[in-house]
Scaffold this motif. Structure first.
Motif, PDB file in Angstrom:
ATOM      1  N   TYR A   1       0.685  -1.418  -0.058  1.00  0.00           N
ATOM      2  CA  TYR A   1       0.060   0.027  -0.035  1.00  0.00           C
ATOM      3  C   TYR A   1       0.854   1.401  -0.004  1.00  0.00           C
ATOM      4  O   TYR A   1       0.313   2.355   0.155  1.00  0.00           O
ATOM      5  CB  TYR A   1      -0.931  -0.034   1.280  1.00  0.00           C
ATOM      6  CG  TYR A   1      -1.811  -1.060   1.020  1.00  0.00           C
ATOM      7  CD1 TYR A   1      -2.877  -1.284   0.336  1.00  0.00           C
ATOM      8  CD2 TYR A   1      -1.680  -2.313   1.938  1.00  0.00           C
ATOM      9  CE1 TYR A   1      -3.829  -2.315   0.455  1.00  0.00           C
ATOM     10  CE2 TYR A   1      -2.193  -3.740   1.657  1.00  0.00           C
ATOM     11  CZ  TYR A   1      -3.412  -3.677   1.098  1.00  0.00           C
ATOM     12  OH  TYR A   1      -4.203  -4.663   0.988  1.00  0.00           O
TER      13      TYR A   1
ATOM     14  N   ALA B   1     -10.194   1.359  12.713  1.00  0.00           N
ATOM     15  CA  ALA B   1     -10.055   1.580  11.262  1.00  0.00           C
ATOM     16  C   ALA B   1      -9.184   0.424  10.745  1.00  0.00           C
ATOM     17  O   ALA B   1      -9.204  -0.071   9.579  1.00  0.00           O
ATOM     18  CB  ALA B   1      -9.471   2.875  11.147  1.00  0.00           C
ATOM     19  N   THR B   2      -7.971   0.054  11.632  1.00  0.00           N
ATOM     20  CA  THR B   2      -6.926  -0.911  11.160  1.00  0.00           C
ATOM     21  C   THR B   2      -7.789  -2.428  11.061  1.00  0.00           C
ATOM     22  O   THR B   2      -7.380  -2.936  10.070  1.00  0.00           O
ATOM     23  CB  THR B   2      -6.030  -1.084  12.136  1.00  0.00           C
ATOM     24  OG1 THR B   2      -5.370   0.225  12.089  1.00  0.00           O
ATOM     25  CG2 THR B   2      -4.930  -1.850  11.813  1.00  0.00           C
TER      26      THR B   2
ATOM     27  N   ARG C   1     -10.962  -2.778  10.225  1.00  0.00           N
ATOM     28  CA  ARG C   1     -11.795  -2.817   9.094  1.00  0.00           C
ATOM     29  C   ARG C   1     -10.871  -3.036   7.868  1.00  0.00           C
ATOM     30  O   ARG C   1     -11.436  -3.581   7.054  1.00  0.00           O
ATOM     31  CB  ARG C   1     -12.465  -1.247   9.059  1.00  0.00           C
ATOM     32  CG  ARG C   1     -13.703  -1.347  10.256  1.00  0.00           C
ATOM     33  CD  ARG C   1     -14.377   0.286  10.168  1.00  0.00           C
ATOM     34  NE  ARG C   1     -15.364   0.158  11.168  1.00  0.00           N
ATOM     35  CZ  ARG C   1     -15.668   1.582  11.535  1.00  0.00           C
ATOM     36  NH1 ARG C   1     -14.978   2.499  11.117  1.00  0.00           N
ATOM     37  NH2 ARG C   1     -16.785   1.594  12.564  1.00  0.00           N
ATOM     38  N   PHE C   2      -9.540  -2.146   7.937  1.00  0.00           N
ATOM     39  CA  PHE C   2      -8.940  -2.264   6.544  1.00  0.00           C
ATOM     40  C   PHE C   2      -8.429  -3.651   6.614  1.00  0.00           C
ATOM     41  O   PHE C   2      -8.773  -4.347   5.401  1.00  0.00           O
ATOM     42  CB  PHE C   2      -7.810  -1.334   6.965  1.00  0.00           C
ATOM     43  CG  PHE C   2      -6.508  -1.539   6.071  1.00  0.00           C
ATOM     44  CD1 PHE C   2      -6.587  -1.051   4.629  1.00  0.00           C
ATOM     45  CD2 PHE C   2      -5.499  -2.380   6.539  1.00  0.00           C
ATOM     46  CE1 PHE C   2      -5.596  -1.587   4.023  1.00  0.00           C
ATOM     47  CE2 PHE C   2      -4.285  -2.732   5.827  1.00  0.00           C
ATOM     48  CZ  PHE C   2      -4.267  -2.318   4.243  1.00  0.00           C
TER      49      PHE C   2
ATOM     50  N   GLN D   1     -11.533  -5.503   5.180  1.00  0.00           N
ATOM     51  CA  GLN D   1     -11.745  -5.321   3.775  1.00  0.00           C
ATOM     52  C   GLN D   1     -10.832  -5.906   2.872  1.00  0.00           C
ATOM     53  O   GLN D   1     -11.165  -6.425   1.719  1.00  0.00           O
ATOM     54  CB  GLN D   1     -11.732  -3.890   3.662  1.00  0.00           C
ATOM     55  CG  GLN D   1     -11.909  -3.289   2.315  1.00  0.00           C
ATOM     56  CD  GLN D   1     -12.077  -1.685   2.177  1.00  0.00           C
ATOM     57  OE1 GLN D   1     -12.287  -0.948   3.114  1.00  0.00           O
ATOM     58  NE2 GLN D   1     -11.974  -1.424   1.019  1.00  0.00           N
ATOM     59  N   GLU D   2      -9.435  -6.069   2.977  1.00  0.00           N
ATOM     60  CA  GLU D   2      -8.475  -6.427   2.212  1.00  0.00           C
ATOM     61  C   GLU D   2      -8.143  -8.046   2.382  1.00  0.00           C
ATOM     62  O   GLU D   2      -7.248  -8.542   1.841  1.00  0.00           O
ATOM     63  CB  GLU D   2      -7.180  -5.604   2.372  1.00  0.00           C
ATOM     64  CG  GLU D   2      -7.108  -4.272   2.208  1.00  0.00           C
ATOM     65  CD  GLU D   2      -7.432  -4.066   0.811  1.00  0.00           C
ATOM     66  OE1 GLU D   2      -6.512  -4.335  -0.099  1.00  0.00           O
ATOM     67  OE2 GLU D   2      -8.547  -3.420   0.447  1.00  0.00           O
TER      68      GLU D   2
ATOM     69  N   GLU E   1      -7.563   6.078   6.124  1.00  0.00           N
ATOM     70  CA  GLU E   1      -7.533   5.994   7.388  1.00  0.00           C
ATOM     71  C   GLU E   1      -6.527   5.211   8.180  1.00  0.00           C
ATOM     72  O   GLU E   1      -6.523   5.462   9.397  1.00  0.00           O
ATOM     73  CB  GLU E   1      -9.165   5.102   7.742  1.00  0.00           C
ATOM     74  CG  GLU E   1      -9.070   3.914   7.001  1.00  0.00           C
ATOM     75  CD  GLU E   1      -9.186   3.400   5.765  1.00  0.00           C
ATOM     76  OE1 GLU E   1      -9.437   2.237   5.262  1.00  0.00           O
ATOM     77  OE2 GLU E   1      -9.254   4.546   4.980  1.00  0.00           O
TER      78      GLU E   1
ATOM     79  N   ASP F   1      -1.850   6.010  -0.575  1.00  0.00           N
ATOM     80  CA  ASP F   1      -2.533   6.139   0.709  1.00  0.00           C
ATOM     81  C   ASP F   1      -4.024   6.809   0.372  1.00  0.00           C
ATOM     82  O   ASP F   1      -4.975   7.001   1.023  1.00  0.00           O
ATOM     83  CB  ASP F   1      -1.641   7.150   1.654  1.00  0.00           C
ATOM     84  CG  ASP F   1      -1.379   8.437   1.071  1.00  0.00           C
ATOM     85  OD1 ASP F   1      -0.586   9.294   1.524  1.00  0.00           O
ATOM     86  OD2 ASP F   1      -1.485   8.539  -0.398  1.00  0.00           O
TER      87      ASP F   1
ATOM     88  N   SER G   1      -6.099   5.324  -1.370  1.00  0.00           N
ATOM     89  CA  SER G   1      -7.140   4.261  -1.406  1.00  0.00           C
ATOM     90  C   SER G   1      -7.626   3.720   0.269  1.00  0.00           C
ATOM     91  O   SER G   1      -8.720   3.293   0.249  1.00  0.00           O
ATOM     92  CB  SER G   1      -6.416   3.192  -1.932  1.00  0.00           C
ATOM     93  OG  SER G   1      -5.220   2.536  -1.304  1.00  0.00           O
ATOM     94  N   HIS G   2      -6.605   4.224   1.190  1.00  0.00           N
ATOM     95  CA  HIS G   2      -6.907   3.561   2.525  1.00  0.00           C
ATOM     96  C   HIS G   2      -6.387   4.834   3.428  1.00  0.00           C
ATOM     97  O   HIS G   2      -5.512   4.443   4.024  1.00  0.00           O
ATOM     98  CB  HIS G   2      -6.439   2.445   2.729  1.00  0.00           C
ATOM     99  CG  HIS G   2      -6.862   1.299   2.158  1.00  0.00           C
ATOM    100  ND1 HIS G   2      -8.239   0.598   2.339  1.00  0.00           N
ATOM    101  CD2 HIS G   2      -6.368   0.433   0.896  1.00  0.00           C
ATOM    102  CE1 HIS G   2      -8.218  -0.292   1.513  1.00  0.00           C
ATOM    103  NE2 HIS G   2      -7.294  -0.377   0.892  1.00  0.00           N
TER     104      HIS G   2
END
Length: 878
Positions: free
Chosen positions: A505, A562-563, A565-566, A569-570, A514, A509, A511-512
């Motif tokens: 990533y 947030a981490t 969720r990231f 999501q990934e 958060e 940044d 794209s994510h």
């Protein structure tokens, strides 16, 4: 050849190709190391190759494009067009930064402070920037770079002894340029600090023009793990890891040479355990290895050896896998180092070739990197600068470490336990952990020595010793219930092996955003790896948050959320499946109301595998669905719609089963069920029929429903000819909604396995059939706990075989499996010679309704009885 000479010769052989750090030189190094392994007598020697295309990632570690320079030179162009060469890749490979791309340009050189860098080459002298900073220049239009900072340990360049770092050494640049496809195609050269200062002086006097010529091929390729094996007497293994494919003699030809010397020495002795070597493209190809393993390896312990050939201060960095996975490995290495005059500097363990050191693999592993080398990551890291005394001493340290573990048994485990006790008292890690967390770490580290003994007798002796050695318990401070429903009801499960990195990533940044503040070169913040090692589906995200805080981590709660969720999501994290008691569901439904729509339920059931024509028994804790749209009636209708009229839907309609033996009157038409709102609602729905059993009746809807219930009263309650037994025979399935321990079919398995603890038709109750009072035979519950019944083992067996389907529907844990698969898993436990039925003293209970059984077990049929044996025609609900 003695070990020192062997190591020095091996370092020179590896350095000869590795100093070019290209894809083709990596293959040559792999062939060289394979040859040395075979000469040493190792078996299973090969190089495992993994795709390296700038796209594939393993836990976020991006596999780089293969990079092969053919030639690269940098020259100063004078006013008359003549060129004076500054550096050449072929003469000094470290002159060219890794992942420089092809170019043939003549451009002005400007200082790093210049406002206008478009179309120019930037001179970097003040520090050694990493990729994100370098790319800010590229986005401003810079076409290339000249790097003239000495990099790591630059303070030594100011001392007389290491003054050559200014004039004869240049930094090896390995994390300055993108290792994936980019439109800008930047390049970078590395020169000495003295040359950089001369260029700065020239720029102050007039413009400086450079000619950069770079000819490289950068395309999809492969990165490898070179492996070999020294067999032992058992199938257990010690694993030794370390990296190749970097240009230094110390970093890391010395570590690889030392491990080869270790197996060379131990090949002459008896070995209880085998030794596996894994030599990698640092961190990256080991991540590929662990994430593509088809079977869990038999690694008991291990060591990662990194640069052990030079040290000014005799300080070695070693890694501690606490708090998430504390083991004896670090105390053992620290103890051995002290014996040889080296100091251990303890830090974390993620982000290196230690991907096997986590709960998933269970491998007790630490690392050793002897620092204090001014030539670290520089062109001056050559075989001539290896310190023979340091290399010989670190060899004795690593040899003793491996020698201890390769043959360790009860005696060594006891000695290690004492080391562990002293270590956690004197070297607390992490330093800011709460007393309760320190206690947890110390106790788990102490118990880690158990993996070194295998026989029941030794285990018993070790357990007794560990009980006496255990630290004094510290009770965690009580805290209020979490005020965060999202984290309280998320039970995360790590969806990869090893450790995480944000490499994939970098520079993305947008794209994510958060989590962009967490992006860093090489790996990820250590707390993320700790959190993910705790993420095994048994702890809520809130509990993991609490653990991180107890370790002294001051992490913003919203960033933590947030981490997660990231990562979800990934697809690096998946929601685990979990259950609470009905009391807890009730409490949380009040505190944090949740609604479940009928559409979401239908989609989840379909995704789980509920389909037309299926024959299905359902058990549920319906409260786990929260506020369900349409209530229990709608849920039953959804099931019927999915199964269609070609399927069968069954639910337990168990009536009141008095533990004290009180009188009951069972009427199949009116007696309510005691198995929850869903089964009671289903019992009263149109088209449903109920079997005749005073304690364990079943309600059925669907095709040939009468065949399942009409003569239940003529068999034992949970016979193979009971409704549940017939459902299994017909290929039936079971759906559980947050009630993994409430599987009535378990008693069918027990009955057909001839368990002696269940009364077959040993209790008699009053019943009503066709308006007439009759006597009905029921089931006799056992008078004690079943030592064989272990739901976790049953479901783990099914998970391993792939016969269990699971998912979460809001807070509800859905499980789907075939009854025959459950039988296979549970029957194994019932047949266990220790905890199974063979020697179990548990027998049926005795109450006022107890009577001699009327069942002929040898003939498997009904004998003469006082119970009703007439024809029963179930009433179909309208």
């Amino acid at each position: 050849m003695d070990p020192l000479d062997f190591m020095l010769q091996t370092i020179r052989r590896i350095y000869e190709s590795d100093r070019f750090f290209s894809a083709s030189s990596m293959r040559q190094t792999a062939r060289t190391v394979e040859e040395i392994m075979r000469q040493t007598g190792l078996t299973q020697v090969e190089t495992l190759w993994y795709p390296s295309d700038g796209v594939t990632d393993y836990a976020g570690w991006l596999m780089p494009l293969a990079w092969d320079p053919r030639e690269a030179t940098l020259s100063i162009v004078s006013d008359d067009g003549k060129e004076k060469q500054l550096c050449s890749y072929r003469e000094i490979p470290a002159s060219l930064a890794l992942y420089s791309q092809s170019a043939d340009v003549t451009a002005e050189l400007v200082p790093e402070t210049a406002e206008n860098v478009r179309g120019k080459i930037v001179l970097l002298t003040s520090h050694a920037p990493w990729l994100p900073e370098m790319m800010t220049y590229v986005r401003r239009g810079a076409i290339g770079f000249v790097h003239a900072h000495i990099g790591f340990l630059s303070k030594y360049a100011d001392t007389p002894e290491f003054a050559y770092l200014n004039s004869d050494s240049r930094k090896w640049l390995n994390y300055q340029l993108p290792f994936w496809e980019t439109p800008e195609k930047p390049f970078c050269f590395s020169i000495t600090p003295d040359e950089g200062r001369q260029l700065e002086k020239s720029m102050r006097q007039s413009n400086v023009t450079l000619h950069a010529r770079v000819d490289v091929q950068m395309s999809p390729g492969e990165i490898g793990v070179v492996t070999g094996f020294l067999p032992g007497e058992t199938n257990e293994e010690i694993v030794l890891t370390g990296h190749l494919f970097e240009p230094g003699a110390n970093d890391n030809a010395s570590g690889v040479a030392q491990m080869l010397a270790i197996v060379r020495e131990l090949s002459k002795t008896r070995r209880r355990r085998g030794i596996r070597l894994l030599f990698t493209h640092e961190a990256k190809s080991l991540q590929a290895y662990v994430n593509t393993l088809k079977e869990k390896p038999r690694f008991v312990a291990g060591l990662n050896v990194d640069m052990v050939g030079f040290s000014l201060d005799k300080v070695g960095e070693i890694g501690d896998s606490a708090p998430a996975f504390p083991t004896y490995a670090t105390p053992l290495l620290k103890h051995i180092m002290a014996k040889h005059g080296f100091t251990a500097q303890v830090g974390g363990i993620t982000g290196i070739d230690a991907s096997l050191c986590e709960p998933d693999s269970g491998c007790a592993l630490t690392y050793l990197a002897v620092m204090g080398d001014p030539d670290y990551h520089k062109s001056s890291d050559t075989p001539e600068r290896i310190d023979n005394q340091v290399l010989a001493t670190t060899f004795q340290i690593t040899l003793e470490y491996v020698e201890t573990l390769v043959n360790a048994g009860l005696k060594e485990a006891i000695e290690l336990a004492e080391l562990v006790r002293d270590y956690d008292r004197d070297t607390p890690h992490p330093k800011n952990a709460t007393p309760a967390m320190r206690y947890e770490i110390a106790l788990r580290r102490l118990h880690s020595v158990k993996t070194l003994v295998s026989s029941p007798e030794d285990r018993a002796k070790l357990d007794e010793f560990l009980r006496a050695l255990a630290p004094e318990a510290v009770v965690p401070q009580e805290e209020d219930d979490p005020a965060d429903a999202e984290l309280a009801f998320l039970y995360p499960v790590k969806n990869y092996r090893g450790f995480f990195s944000f490499e994939k990533y970098w520079l993305k940044d947008e794209s994510h955003p958060e989590v962009a503040s967490l992006y860093q070169g090489w790996a990820a913040p250590a707390w993320i790896d700790d959190a993910m090692m705790w993420a095994n589906g048994t702890r809520s995200a809130w509990e993991i948050w609490r653990k991180l805080r107890d370790c002294g981590n001051d992490i913003d709660l919203e960033l933590y959320r947030a981490t997660l969720r990231f990562l979800q999501q990934e697809n690096y994290l998946k929601p685990g499946c979990f259950e609470f008691s009905p009391r807890v569901y009730k409490k949380y439904n009040q505190l944090f109301p949740v609604a479940t729509t009928s559409k979401a339920a239908a989609a989840a059931l379909k995704k789980l595998g509920v389909q037309a024509g299926m024959k299905l028994v359902v058990h549920s804790a319906f409260r786990s669905l929260g506020d369900f749209e349409g209530g229990a009636v709608k849920f039953c209708e959804i099931l019927e719609e999915l199964l269609t009229n070609q399927g069968v839907l069954m639910m337990p309609a168990l009536s009141r089963y008095p533990n004290d033996g009180e009188d009951i009157l069972f009427d199949p038409d009116t007696t309510p069920t005691r198995t929850g709102i869903l089964s009671e609602t289903f019992r009263t729905m149109p088209g449903v029929v109920r079997s005749l059993d005073p304690t364990h009746s079943f309600a059925v809807w669907g095709k040939n429903k009468l065949d399942f219930v009409k003569d239940h009263h003529l068999y034992t309650s949970l016979h193979q000819q009971s409704p549940l037994g017939r459902l299994e025979t017909a290929g039936g399935w079971c759906l559980l909604v947050s009630c993994s321990t409430a599987v009535t079919f378990m008693h069918v398995v027990e009955t057909t396995e001839n368990a002696k603890c269940l009364g077959s038709r040993t209790e008699e109750y009053d019943g009503v059939v066709n308006g007439q009072k009759v006597r009905l035979r029921g089931w006799g519950w056992r008078n004690g706990e079943c030592p064989a019944f272990d739901p976790q083992k049953i479901y783990d067996f099914m998970r391993q075989k792939g016969t269990l389907k699971e998912l979460m529907l809001n807070r509800a844990h859905l499980m789907l499996f075939q009854l025959s698969d459950y039988r296979e898993a549970y029957a194994r436990l019932l047949r266990d010679p220790v905890n199974g039925c063979a020697n179990c003293p548990v027998r049926p209970r005795q109450v006022r309704q107890s009577v001699p059984s009327d069942w002929d077990f040898e003939g498997d049929r009904l004998k003469k009885t006082t119970a009703f044996t007439g024809t029963y025609t179930p009433t179909e609900r309208k």
